[in-house]
Design an enzyme around this catalytic site. Sequence first.
Site, PDB file in Angstrom:
ATOM      1  N   ASP A   1      44.892  85.520  79.586  1.00 16.36           N
ATOM      2  CA  ASP A   1      45.712  86.585  79.014  1.00 16.36           C
ATOM      3  C   ASP A   1      45.317  87.957  79.541  1.00 16.36           C
ATOM      4  O   ASP A   1      46.162  88.854  79.649  1.00 16.36           O
ATOM      5  CB  ASP A   1      45.603  86.569  77.489  1.00 16.36           C
TER       6      ASP A   1
ATOM      7  N   CYS B   1      39.899  79.283  76.065  1.00 18.82           N
ATOM      8  CA  CYS B   1      40.580  80.574  75.948  1.00 18.82           C
ATOM      9  C   CYS B   1      41.872  80.511  75.141  1.00 18.82           C
ATOM     10  O   CYS B   1      42.239  79.488  74.592  1.00 18.82           O
ATOM     11  CB  CYS B   1      40.771  81.184  77.330  1.00 18.82           C
TER      12      CYS B   1
ATOM     13  N   CYS C   1      35.874  85.942  76.504  1.00 20.65           N
ATOM     14  CA  CYS C   1      35.480  87.343  76.335  1.00 20.65           C
ATOM     15  C   CYS C   1      34.668  87.539  75.059  1.00 20.65           C
ATOM     16  O   CYS C   1      34.959  86.955  74.022  1.00 20.65           O
ATOM     17  CB  CYS C   1      36.707  88.242  76.349  1.00 20.65           C
TER      18      CYS C   1
ATOM     19  N   SER D   1      46.714  91.421  71.335  1.00 23.37           N
ATOM     20  CA  SER D   1      45.511  90.755  71.807  1.00 23.37           C
ATOM     21  C   SER D   1      44.466  90.801  70.709  1.00 23.37           C
ATOM     22  O   SER D   1      44.454  91.706  69.869  1.00 23.37           O
ATOM     23  CB  SER D   1      44.989  91.469  73.051  1.00 23.37           C
TER      24      SER D   1
END
EC number: 4.2.1.9
Length: 607
Positions: A81, A122, A195, A515
């Site tokens: 993403d 993810c 992340c 996000s």
Amino acid sequence: MPTYRSRTTTEGRNMAGARALWRATGMTDGDFQKPIIAVVNSFTQFVPGHVHLKDLGQLVAGEIAAAGGVAKEFNTIAVDDGIAMGHDGMLYSLPSREIIADSVEYMVNAHCADAMVCISNCDKITPGMLMAALRLNIPTVFVSGGPMEAGKVKLGDGEHALDLVDAMVMAADDSVSEEDIELVERSACPTCGSCSGMFTANSMNCLTEALGLSLPGNGSVLATHSDRQNLFKRAGHLIVDLAKRYYEGDDESVLPRSVATYDAFENAMTLDISMGGSTNTVLHLLAAAHEAGVDFTMQDIDQLSRRVPVLCKVAPAKNDVHMEDVHRAGGIMGILGELDRAGLLKTDVSTVHAPSMSAALNEWDVVRNENHHEFYRAAPGGIPTVFAFSQSRRYRELDTDREAGVIRSAEHAFSQDGGLAVLYGNLAEDGCIVKTAGVDESILKFSGPARVFESQDASVDAILSGEVKEGEVVLIRYEGPRGGPGMQEMLYPTSYLKSKGLGKACALVTDGRFSGGSSGLSIGHVSPEAAEGGTIGLVETGDLIEIDIPNRTIHLAVPDAELAARRQKREEEGWHPAEPRPRKITAALRAYASMTTSASRGAVRNI
């Protein structure tokens, strides 16, 4: 007694051809009586959260073989993403969730696999595999690739922890030098893994622990740490045990739908609210519940959000805290333990690794048991790498401070009001979502004139050029599941508002989504979306929008008669953007748009 699904292709004279093909994959006579386990991997060199997964499928396969099973690995797609962000690539992110779920179903059903180990990490991969597991309802264990180590950079007054979002915000800040931007860019994402903050990927991997479908530590052990290797090994042995319990012992309690019950979904959402997880988790939990046949809705989430406190704040809500810090404080089992002590958890639900959540907490909650303190002292290595299990560093001590630590008790919560909230009103009759953990207290109530944009791109241009002013509500529409199509994430608009000093001075409202890295007064998932005739499609620049998070309302202050007149005009002209968008919508995206539903239903397909 259920029959092993794989026997459909391995037994009987008429399956001689199928057995011949199985033999060509390496199977022998003795293998045909063993459970065939699908190792569902998602390795790709496009995504840092998946770049290290190449050999991990075979690691699991070896453990499956040692435990008496036969492992067969295949791969799904995986969209990053962050790389797809800010351009038309983001149109494909959410639709990829359905493709992943379907591809798992296709492979597992076509080859009659008996059980699965899902190796995800993810944003859309874990939800897609979760949907498939609940759809197929065969024994399944989830094991993710693990979080990335937080970046470290020396700027100004000392060393700072940072992540991808910091790089994006600083790059849009004209006051930051090119040298500092380059330094941050090179430091923000130092290792493989998802992340490092409580973004969508890590949120979902944490929720698999609460759902009972993964081993303790799945959401928080770093991708680089050797302890994660043990999770993969244990998953390989566990899945064979689960398969034998079901097919040979008629034990249906091990099946995904028996584990992920309504109470388990409540636990997962309770965890999400308490740790200020990504708003995308709402979308994905609703979709997963749909696959499981569980009646878990936005109304349930609304009720939970009103009574669950914030016990943990992680980046982007708290910039100096990342997943490695959550793990040091006891990980997800530590948060669940505090929720249990507050009477907010259903602990009689089962898990794949323990007979109940209560038993799991007695073993894994660091406050009540010291057996796994060493496990939760796993620390970052501080060395850039793309390799899994590359270091074994440990903190000297745990963070068990429940008054002022990373994980708090309910008595010392960051906030008694939960980290996510569902708002309702004439602008969002079916609801919308805001991550309250990332909203400054000064703007929990906010009113301002709308500045309407027909696309994310148009809003970004206006923010960067200085057209958006303090006190305005940036409204981005026709970015919902159908209108986008694909329900783009709005990380760039929120990041750019922060870079312009407007993070606490403006609101952003959209029928798109955000996000997990977004923060500020960012309200998404407005339902119905503009393309479905939602009121958001009737808003005009200058209209007053009133947001009241404490009272869970969002209101467009336009008289009903005026809205009715606007609606009649829109019905005549069609529900489409007022301005043309230079956006290429392929046949694949049109097919998605034709079948998808509202965000309030998890954007599942209507078929």
